[in-house]
Scaffold this active site. Structure first.
Site, PDB file in Angstrom:
ATOM      1  N   GLY A  56      27.017  -2.905  21.138  1.00 28.27           N
ATOM      2  CA  GLY A  56      25.832  -2.162  21.580  1.00 28.27           C
ATOM      3  C   GLY A  56      26.071  -1.159  22.684  1.00 28.27           C
ATOM      4  O   GLY A  56      25.164  -0.395  23.015  1.00 28.27           O
ATOM      5  N   GLY A  58      28.225   1.288  22.504  1.00 26.84           N
ATOM      6  CA  GLY A  58      28.786   2.502  21.920  1.00 26.84           C
ATOM      7  C   GLY A  58      27.748   3.612  21.872  1.00 26.84           C
ATOM      8  O   GLY A  58      26.716   3.561  22.545  1.00 26.84           O
ATOM      9  N   LEU A  60      25.587   4.476  19.619  1.00 30.88           N
ATOM     10  CA  LEU A  60      24.295   4.243  18.960  1.00 30.88           C
ATOM     11  C   LEU A  60      23.470   3.109  19.573  1.00 30.88           C
ATOM     12  O   LEU A  60      22.248   3.085  19.473  1.00 30.88           O
ATOM     13  CB  LEU A  60      24.528   3.916  17.479  1.00 30.88           C
ATOM     14  CG  LEU A  60      24.624   5.062  16.487  1.00 30.88           C
ATOM     15  CD1 LEU A  60      25.585   6.143  16.923  1.00 30.88           C
ATOM     16  CD2 LEU A  60      25.012   4.543  15.108  1.00 30.88           C
ATOM     17  N   ILE A  82      31.855  -6.084  24.140  1.00 28.79           N
ATOM     18  CA  ILE A  82      32.943  -6.743  24.876  1.00 28.79           C
ATOM     19  C   ILE A  82      33.210  -6.018  26.194  1.00 28.79           C
ATOM     20  O   ILE A  82      34.123  -6.388  26.919  1.00 28.79           O
ATOM     21  CB  ILE A  82      34.250  -6.794  24.046  1.00 28.79           C
ATOM     22  CG1 ILE A  82      34.591  -5.409  23.488  1.00 28.79           C
ATOM     23  CG2 ILE A  82      34.131  -7.803  22.926  1.00 28.79           C
ATOM     24  CD1 ILE A  82      35.940  -5.328  22.798  1.00 28.79           C
ATOM     25  N   TYR A 188      39.064   3.021   8.156  1.00 31.84           N
ATOM     26  CA  TYR A 188      37.637   2.970   8.493  1.00 31.84           C
ATOM     27  C   TYR A 188      36.796   2.998   7.214  1.00 31.84           C
ATOM     28  O   TYR A 188      35.915   2.159   7.014  1.00 31.84           O
ATOM     29  CB  TYR A 188      37.308   4.162   9.389  1.00 31.84           C
ATOM     30  CG  TYR A 188      35.853   4.312   9.781  1.00 31.84           C
ATOM     31  CD1 TYR A 188      35.183   3.303  10.467  1.00 31.84           C
ATOM     32  CD2 TYR A 188      35.154   5.494   9.496  1.00 31.84           C
ATOM     33  CE1 TYR A 188      33.849   3.464  10.848  1.00 31.84           C
ATOM     34  CE2 TYR A 188      33.836   5.665   9.887  1.00 31.84           C
ATOM     35  CZ  TYR A 188      33.188   4.642  10.560  1.00 31.84           C
ATOM     36  OH  TYR A 188      31.880   4.800  10.937  1.00 31.84           O
TER      37      TYR A 188
HETATM   38  N1  LIG Z   1      28.714   7.512  15.598  1.00 32.43           N
HETATM   39  C1  LIG Z   1      28.784   7.985  14.359  1.00 32.43           C
HETATM   40  O1  LIG Z   1      28.920   9.191  14.148  1.00 32.43           O
HETATM   41  C2  LIG Z   1      28.673   7.033  13.194  1.00 32.43           C
HETATM   42  C3  LIG Z   1      28.592   7.567  11.900  1.00 32.43           C
HETATM   43  C4  LIG Z   1      28.525   6.692  10.805  1.00 32.43           C
HETATM   44  C5  LIG Z   1      28.485   5.322  11.023  1.00 32.43           C
HETATM   45  N2  LIG Z   1      28.550   4.831  12.290  1.00 32.43           N
HETATM   46  C6  LIG Z   1      28.566   3.380  12.469  1.00 32.43           C
HETATM   47  O2  LIG Z   1      27.599   3.000  13.427  1.00 32.43           O
HETATM   48  C7  LIG Z   1      28.086   1.885  14.184  1.00 32.43           C
HETATM   49  C8  LIG Z   1      27.999   2.222  15.667  1.00 32.43           C
HETATM   50  O3  LIG Z   1      28.762   3.387  15.898  1.00 32.43           O
HETATM   51  P1  LIG Z   1      29.013   3.947  17.363  1.00 32.43           P
HETATM   52  O4  LIG Z   1      29.205   5.404  17.220  1.00 32.43           O
HETATM   53  O5  LIG Z   1      28.011   3.419  18.302  1.00 32.43           O
HETATM   54  O6  LIG Z   1      30.461   3.316  17.660  1.00 32.43           O
HETATM   55  P2  LIG Z   1      31.223   3.290  19.050  1.00 32.43           P
HETATM   56  O7  LIG Z   1      32.679   3.397  18.746  1.00 32.43           O
HETATM   57  O8  LIG Z   1      30.628   4.252  20.012  1.00 32.43           O
HETATM   58  O9  LIG Z   1      30.888   1.807  19.545  1.00 32.43           O
HETATM   59  C9  LIG Z   1      31.430   0.686  18.931  1.00 32.43           C
HETATM   60  C10 LIG Z   1      31.371  -0.454  19.915  1.00 32.43           C
HETATM   61  O10 LIG Z   1      32.030  -1.585  19.323  1.00 32.43           O
HETATM   62  C11 LIG Z   1      32.597  -2.309  20.395  1.00 32.43           C
HETATM   63  N3  LIG Z   1      33.636  -3.218  19.939  1.00 32.43           N
HETATM   64  C12 LIG Z   1      34.932  -2.963  19.641  1.00 32.43           C
HETATM   65  N4  LIG Z   1      35.585  -4.107  19.346  1.00 32.43           N
HETATM   66  C13 LIG Z   1      34.668  -5.110  19.439  1.00 32.43           C
HETATM   67  C14 LIG Z   1      34.730  -6.514  19.264  1.00 32.43           C
HETATM   68  N5  LIG Z   1      35.875  -7.134  18.948  1.00 32.43           N
HETATM   69  N6  LIG Z   1      33.597  -7.225  19.439  1.00 32.43           N
HETATM   70  C15 LIG Z   1      32.433  -6.617  19.774  1.00 32.43           C
HETATM   71  N7  LIG Z   1      32.325  -5.290  19.976  1.00 32.43           N
HETATM   72  C16 LIG Z   1      33.428  -4.552  19.807  1.00 32.43           C
HETATM   73  C17 LIG Z   1      33.154  -1.244  21.330  1.00 32.43           C
HETATM   74  O11 LIG Z   1      33.338  -1.771  22.636  1.00 32.43           O
HETATM   75  C18 LIG Z   1      32.094  -0.168  21.247  1.00 32.43           C
HETATM   76  O12 LIG Z   1      31.170  -0.216  22.309  1.00 32.43           O
HETATM   77  C19 LIG Z   1      29.509   1.622  13.697  1.00 32.43           C
HETATM   78  O13 LIG Z   1      29.494   0.565  12.780  1.00 32.43           O
HETATM   79  C20 LIG Z   1      29.904   2.900  13.004  1.00 32.43           C
HETATM   80  O14 LIG Z   1      30.819   2.671  11.967  1.00 32.43           O
HETATM   81  C21 LIG Z   1      28.640   5.654  13.375  1.00 32.43           C
END
Ligand SMILES: NC(=O)c1ccc[n+]([C@@H]2O[C@H](COP(=O)([O-])OP(=O)(O)OC[C@H]3O[C@@H](n4cnc5c(N)ncnc54)[C@H](O)[C@@H]3O)[C@@H](O)[C@H]2O)c1
Length: 360
Positions: A56, A58, A60, A82, A188
């Protein structure tokens, strides 16, 4: 394949939305784990739901938590990651450490916070995943296995996003339909096809209420997490700071994008949709916002930064972008549960510029 829904189903989804607005009005805020929430019984369970968001912190997660807390009450939405949260994150509502690789701890969180729905955001995105395939396999696949098992054990609704990266060079690129060839070339993408297929398998075999959307690249004023579409966020920060930007994609690379408020809106619509509005054969829908190239984004940004300088030096992310859709066909999401986006390119650029100008 066009999967249209009879009119009565679309009307029933609107009725559910209006019923929910009334339900929200009667929700109360309570402490995590306590039983003080107002339970509004309906066909889908207790209302308001208690939601756990993984990954959470990240790009989004915190925006979704903010919007869900407005709807369900602050303490009914538990943000987790984490990473160590900021004081602001802690002040905004419940936060818990949760490593998705630790399945026992996930069970304990679900039980202790009395969780109903999981939004599973933890993942390594496309560019980061290619740099550390072993870790991407662990987080994106093993972590997801833990999540689906926890959702199965406790009968939870599961929302886990997929991505444009779940398509590959053999998929039609403009437009890319919901159901088509999916042979991605990144770890991915491979892990997200696995998310889609395993989620659907758990839905059909065990009745897990799995829902997914294929998000385009998400744009926001905040920092992105290491994807191939990140240029469209970095460019604002660099141009405001230095007047210049070196773009890692070619100027004519068209990709589907969506502005964060639209992405959050789609997530909430899919999360809350009455089960009857989904097509019987679809648990995963494409979502389209706006498709543009770096050159088109620069043209729009020039209205605010007439002297901005952009150079193009494609790196390894170009090869990834070249296999991705240019435009997603989201006709089914629009027909089945009334999805629509609010932001076009000029509106989005204006808002990001205003937000970043205020914060710098
Ligand atoms: N941002 C985009 O453009 C986009 C586009 C398509 C899909 N998505 C999907 O949306 C979701 C959120 O994307 P985002 O951009 O917020 O990603 P992000 O990379 O900003 O955040 C991902 C989060 O996952 C956490 N993480 C990593 N390893 C972990 C673990 N072992 N346990 C718990 N948490 C862990 C990280 O600390 C990070 O805060 C993802 O599933 C991504 O695939 C995002």
């Amino acid at each position: 394949m066009q999967l249209m829904k009879p009119l009565w189903r679309r009307i029933s989804s609107q009725l559910v939305v209006s019923f929910r607005s009334q339900s929200r009005a009667s929700s109360t805020i309570s402490d995590p784990g306590s039983s003080t929430r107002t339970l509004v019984s309906n066909a889908e369970g207790d209302w308001p739901p208690r939601v756990l968001i993984t990954g959470g912190l990240g790009q989004l997660g915190s925006n979704l938590a903010k919007e869900l807390r407005k709807r369900y009450g602050v303490n009914n939405v538990v943000l987790s990651d984490i990473m160590k949260p900021t004081q602001k994150i802690l002040a905004n509502g419940p936060y818990a450490y949760a490593d998705v690789l630790d399945v026992k701890h996930l069970h304990s969180l679900v039980v202790n916070y009395n969780i109903d729905w999981v939004v599973h955001f933890s993942a390594l995105l496309s560019a980061i995943g290619e740099k550390d395939v072993t870790r991407a396999l662990k987080v994106n696949i093993e972590g997801y296995h833990n999540i689906v098992e926890v959702c199965k054990s406790h009968n939870l609704r599961l929302f886990c996003p997929s991505t444009i990266g779940a398509f590959g060079p053999s998929s039609p690129r403009n437009p890319t339909p919901d159901v088509t060839i999916q042979r991605p070339r990144t770890i991915y993408g491979v892990s997200k096809v696995h998310v889609e297929l395993l989620g659907e398998y758990y839905y059909y075999k065990y009745g897990v209420d799995f829902r997914s959307l294929r998000f385009p690249g998400v744009l926001s004023a905040g920092a992105p997490g290491g994807g191939t579409t990140d240029y469209a966020v970095h460019i604002f920060h660099d141009v405001i700071r230095t007047g210049e930007y070196k773009c890692f994609l070619r100027e004519d690379t068209r990709l589907p994008m969506i502005y964060l408020p639209d992405c959050t809106k789609a997530t909430i619509m899919a999360l809350e949709a009455h089960p009857s509005v989904f097509h019987p054969e679809m648990r995963t829908y494409n979502i389209q916002g706006i498709s543009f190239t770096p050159a088109e984004l620069v043209e729009e940004m020039r209205k605010y930064f007439p002297n901005m300088k952009v150079t193009y030096e494609p790196d390894e992310r170009q090869a990834i972008a070249d296999t991705w859709p240019e435009v997603l066909d989201d006709t089914n999401a629009r027909a089945d549960w009334n999805w629509s986006h609010d932001y076009d390119l000029p509106k989005m650029v204006k808002e990001i510029v205003e937000k970043l100008s205020k914060s710098t």
